[in-house]
Design a protein around this motif. Structure first.
Motif, short mmCIF file in Angstrom:
data_model
loop_
_atom_site.label_atom_id
_atom_site.label_comp_id
_atom_site.label_asym_id
_atom_site.label_seq_id
_atom_site.Cartn_x
_atom_site.Cartn_y
_atom_site.Cartn_z
N PRO A 155 -2.83 71.68 24.96
CA PRO A 155 -2.40 72.82 24.14
C PRO A 155 -3.57 73.63 23.60
CG PRO A 155 -1.18 70.85 23.54
CD PRO A 155 -2.25 70.42 24.49
N ALA A 156 -4.73 73.00 23.48
CA ALA A 156 -5.89 73.70 22.92
C ALA A 156 -6.35 74.81 23.86
CB ALA A 156 -7.03 72.71 22.68
N SER A 157 -6.05 74.69 25.14
CA SER A 157 -6.52 75.70 26.11
C SER A 157 -5.46 76.78 26.34
CB SER A 157 -6.85 75.01 27.44
OG SER A 157 -5.64 74.52 28.00
N SER A 158 -4.35 76.72 25.61
CA SER A 158 -3.25 77.65 25.86
C SER A 158 -3.50 79.02 25.24
CB SER A 158 -1.97 77.01 25.26
OG SER A 158 -0.93 77.92 25.31
N SER A 159 -3.05 80.07 25.91
CA SER A 159 -3.16 81.42 25.36
C SER A 159 -2.04 82.28 25.94
CB SER A 159 -4.52 82.03 25.73
OG SER A 159 -4.60 82.16 27.14
N VAL A 160 -1.79 83.42 25.35
CA VAL A 160 -0.78 84.35 25.88
C VAL A 160 -1.40 85.10 27.06
CG1 VAL A 160 0.57 86.42 25.38
CG2 VAL A 160 0.40 84.60 23.67
N ASP A 161 -0.65 85.19 28.15
CA ASP A 161 -1.14 85.93 29.33
C ASP A 161 0.08 86.56 30.00
OD1 ASP A 161 -2.08 86.89 31.68
OD2 ASP A 161 -2.98 85.02 32.37
N LEU A 162 0.24 87.88 29.89
CA LEU A 162 1.43 88.56 30.42
C LEU A 162 1.34 88.86 31.92
CD1 LEU A 162 2.09 88.71 27.40
CD2 LEU A 162 2.92 91.04 27.75
N GLY A 163 0.24 88.50 32.53
CA GLY A 163 0.11 88.74 33.98
C GLY A 163 1.00 87.77 34.77
N PHE A 164 1.40 88.17 35.94
CA PHE A 164 2.23 87.29 36.78
C PHE A 164 1.38 86.07 37.16
CE2 PHE A 164 4.52 86.19 40.75
CZ PHE A 164 5.76 86.00 40.16
N PRO A 165 1.95 84.85 36.96
CA PRO A 165 1.11 83.66 37.16
C PRO A 165 0.57 83.59 38.58
CG PRO A 165 3.37 83.07 36.57
CD PRO A 165 3.31 84.54 36.56
N ARG A 166 -0.76 83.54 38.71
CA ARG A 166 -1.34 83.40 40.05
C ARG A 166 -1.93 82.00 40.22
NH1 ARG A 166 -5.46 87.83 41.06
NH2 ARG A 166 -4.35 89.13 39.60
N ASN A 167 -2.01 81.60 41.45
CA ASN A 167 -2.54 80.26 41.72
C ASN A 167 -4.05 80.27 41.61
OD1 ASN A 167 -0.03 79.10 42.17
ND2 ASN A 167 0.04 79.90 44.26
N ARG A 168 -4.56 79.21 41.02
CA ARG A 168 -6.01 79.11 40.84
C ARG A 168 -6.51 77.85 41.53
NH1 ARG A 168 -5.93 82.70 36.36
NH2 ARG A 168 -4.03 82.32 35.21
N GLY A 222 9.58 66.61 49.00
CA GLY A 222 8.14 66.78 49.19
C GLY A 222 7.44 66.80 47.83
N TYR A 223 6.16 66.50 47.80
CA TYR A 223 5.40 66.52 46.54
C TYR A 223 4.00 67.04 46.85
CZ TYR A 223 3.95 65.06 41.85
OH TYR A 223 3.52 65.05 40.55
N SER A 224 3.60 68.12 46.16
CA SER A 224 2.24 68.64 46.34
C SER A 224 1.48 68.47 45.04
CB SER A 224 2.28 70.12 46.73
OG SER A 224 3.02 70.28 47.90
N GLU A 225 0.62 67.48 45.02
CA GLU A 225 -0.23 67.31 43.85
C GLU A 225 -1.28 68.42 43.83
OE1 GLU A 225 -2.81 63.65 41.97
OE2 GLU A 225 -3.13 64.18 44.04
N GLN A 226 -1.52 68.99 42.63
CA GLN A 226 -2.57 70.01 42.48
C GLN A 226 -2.29 71.22 43.39
OE1 GLN A 226 -4.51 69.76 40.04
NE2 GLN A 226 -6.61 70.37 40.42
N ALA A 227 -1.03 71.64 43.43
CA ALA A 227 -0.70 72.81 44.26
C ALA A 227 -1.47 74.04 43.73
CB ALA A 227 0.80 73.08 44.20
N SER A 228 -1.60 74.12 42.44
CA SER A 228 -2.52 75.06 41.81
C SER A 228 -3.28 74.18 40.80
CB SER A 228 -1.73 76.18 41.13
OG SER A 228 -2.60 77.16 40.62
N THR A 229 -4.33 74.69 40.19
CA THR A 229 -5.15 73.81 39.34
C THR A 229 -4.32 73.27 38.18
OG1 THR A 229 -7.05 75.14 39.92
CG2 THR A 229 -7.30 73.66 38.04
N GLY A 230 -4.18 71.94 38.13
CA GLY A 230 -3.42 71.30 37.06
C GLY A 230 -1.91 71.41 37.23
N VAL A 231 -1.49 71.90 38.36
CA VAL A 231 -0.05 72.13 38.59
C VAL A 231 0.42 71.32 39.80
CG1 VAL A 231 1.69 73.86 39.21
CG2 VAL A 231 -0.13 74.46 37.61
N ASP A 232 1.52 70.59 39.61
CA ASP A 232 2.13 69.86 40.73
C ASP A 232 3.47 70.51 41.07
OD1 ASP A 232 0.03 68.02 40.49
OD2 ASP A 232 1.16 66.83 39.02
#
Ligand code: NAD
Length: 495
Positions: free
Chosen positions: A482-495, A122-132
């Motif tokens: 990479p310019a939008s990258s930052s440290v975030d210790l929260g559990f990754p949530r879907n956006r 199976g393939y889910s494009e944009q399962a979360s924002t920018g994430v497949d």
């Protein structure tokens, strides 16, 4: 006397253990061969060859695997008569029946040729924002199959077609009673272009099986055979963290409702009860007539038994061949005396049939007024003995079927669609026939019983076979700036 050796690394390899087992022609009772029985070292050699072959085979493209399967299918089809002859020579079943076994095995190869389609994930494009997110299925590595005497071509094909299509190397430990067909299969795989070592045959008994269970490089075990061995292999294999599907014995009931066509039901009971001399895991062994249909049905079955011709499977016009060994024939015959002693009525005694002078023959038997407490009912006889358990109502018949510890197949004969539909819903059995006495599913479905007829979670061949021989993997991927990258210790949530 023929010596039957292993098939390792794409060639016959003579056994070194010094142990062998006799192989008979059951139609003559003569020993025709001796099969090598592997020791631990020989199993290790076979598995090592499979491990080496599996490294490249798992990387073979789906297109390449499908091409090999198509070629194998063509060869099986071209050589079906040769395969059937090998089966008849060592198993004893009549040639037409052996050809049927080959045809049903071939179906599984045809299914597996669809592997490029079947393994699509199976393939889910944009399962979360920018994430497949996508799923893939990968082979396990080396998988083993341990098979029974009664289908020396079909049952190995149930397993190896899908296992190999999925990118595994497959090690077969066939029944030592009729081992030759496995070597013909090995030659045909090679001729089809399968790399050496992807299909291996190691002959043997408990010693070989125990080593396959123990071997750290064997990832999964597919077993078909009797219930005590199925249970033991399931327990030992899973205790070592392996995948195991272990199919066991059977006691298949055929319920005949009062509205059924008596001739149709009698034809079905005789065909499914005595075909292959009752040595089928999907044989009907108990007929359950409901109400007044019992007497006419028993008369119709007995009349048909009188016309069955028992003889060598190679003789044209033979309906039923011999049993696999002399000991098994005697054990089966013993149930007739046990049944009579317990109060059942032996309507037809197969020992009194006209039988060839030599060979492991027994005629078809019919035993009426059998009850669940009798050994003739409780045990899997695996021979040409049909028991009749009379019941007064549909509910009583259903309760009888559901109380049996075996639950491989069952059938109902009726003209009432509502009753058949109720049966399909309420019966606690893995494979159900409606006016079909031997409901072996076509290869696009999966085969398996419930309760003491199957240990494990997956049925064999078809879609469940593909799942059994692969592991699922799910990939979550993103390609962020990479310019939008930052440290975030929260559990990754879907956006
Ligand atoms: P079996 O259990 O004696 O042997 C099956 C396989 O297990 C053979 O390869 C044999 O060498 C091996 N084996 C035997 N004893 C062993 C032990 N103690 N430890 C490890 N391995 C062992 O069965 P069989 O007599 O060859 O076949 C008949 C049985 O198979 C019947 O019970 C029949 O119902 C069953 N069967 C079931 C299905 C199904 O789909 N459920 C299909 C075909 C046959």
């Amino acid at each position: 006397m023929q010596r039957i050796s292993h098939w390792i690394g794409g060639q016959r390899v003579a056994g070194r253990s010094g142990r062998s087992g006799p192989v008979f022609d059951p139609a003559t009772g003569q020993q025709t061969g001796a099969v090598d029985l592997a020791d631990v070292g020989e199993v290790d050699e076979a598995v090592a060859s499979a491990v080496a072959a599996s490294r490249d085979w798992r990387r073979a493209s789906l297109a390449k695997r499908a091409a090999v399967l198509f070629a194998f299918r063509e060869l099986l089809h071209a050589r079906q008569d040769d395969l059937a002859a090998v089966v008849t020579a060592e198993h004893g079943k009549v040639l037409a029946d052996a050809a049927g076994e080959v045809a049903r095995g071939l179906e599984n190869v045809e299914f597996a040729t669809g592997v490029p389609h079947l393994l699509k994930g199976g393939y889910s494009e944009q399962a979360s924002t920018g994430v497949d997110v996508y799923s893939i299925r990968q082979p396990l590595g080396v998988v083993a199959g341990i098979t029974p005497f009664n289908f020396p071509v079909m049952v190995p094909l149930w397993m190896c077609a899908n296992a190999i299509a999925c990118g595994n190397a497959f090690v077969l430990k066939p029944s030592e009673k009729d081992p030759s067909a496995s070597l013909l299969l090995a030659e045909l795989w090679q001729e089809a272009g399968l790399p050496d070592g992807v299909f291996t045959v190691v002959h043997g008994d408990k010693t070989a099986v125990d080593r396959l269970i123990d071997h750290p490089d064997v990832a999964a075990l597919s077993f078909v055979g009797s219930t005590p061995v199925a249970r033991a292999i399931y327990e030992a294999g899973t205790a070592r963290g392996k995948r195991v599907q272990a199919l066991g014995g059977a006691k298949n009931h055929m319920v005949v409702l009062p509205d059924a066509d008596v001739d149709l039901a009698a034809d079905a009971a005789v065909s499914a009860g005595y075909g292959a001399a009752g040595e089928r895991c999907m044989a009907i062994s108990v007929v359950v007539p409901v109400g007044a249909v019992a007497d006419p049905l028993i008369d119709a079955i007995a009349a048909r038994i009188g016309k069955l011709r028992v003889g060598a499977g190679t003789e044209p016009g033979t309906d039923m061949g011999p049993l696999i060994t002399a000991e098994h024939r005697d054990r089966v015959a013993g149930y007739l005396d046990a049944g009579a002693g317990a109060g059942a009525t032996v309507v037809v005694d197969g020992r009194q049939a006209t039988l060839p002078a030599s060979g492991f023959f027994l005629g078809a038997s019919l035993v009426d007024r059998v009850e669940p407490s009798m050994s003739v009912y409780r045990d899997e006889i695996f021979g040409p003995v049909l028991s009749v358990v009379r019941r007064d109502s549909y509910d009583e018949a259903l309760a009888l079927v559901n109380a049996n510890p075996f639950a491989n197949g069952t059938a109902i004969f009726t003209r009432d669609g509502g009753a058949a539909r109720a049966f399909q819903t309420d019966v606690e059995v893995g494979m159900v026939g409606i006016n079909v006495p031997i409901p072996v599913p076509v290869a696009a479905y999966s085969f398996g019983g419930w309760k003491a007829s199957l240990f494990g979670d997956t049925h064999m061949y078809g879609p469940e076979g593909l799942n059994f021989y692969t592991r699922g993997k799910v990939v979550t991927s993103r390609w962020p700036d990479p310019a939008s990258s930052s440290v975030d210790l929260g559990f990754p949530r879907n956006r």
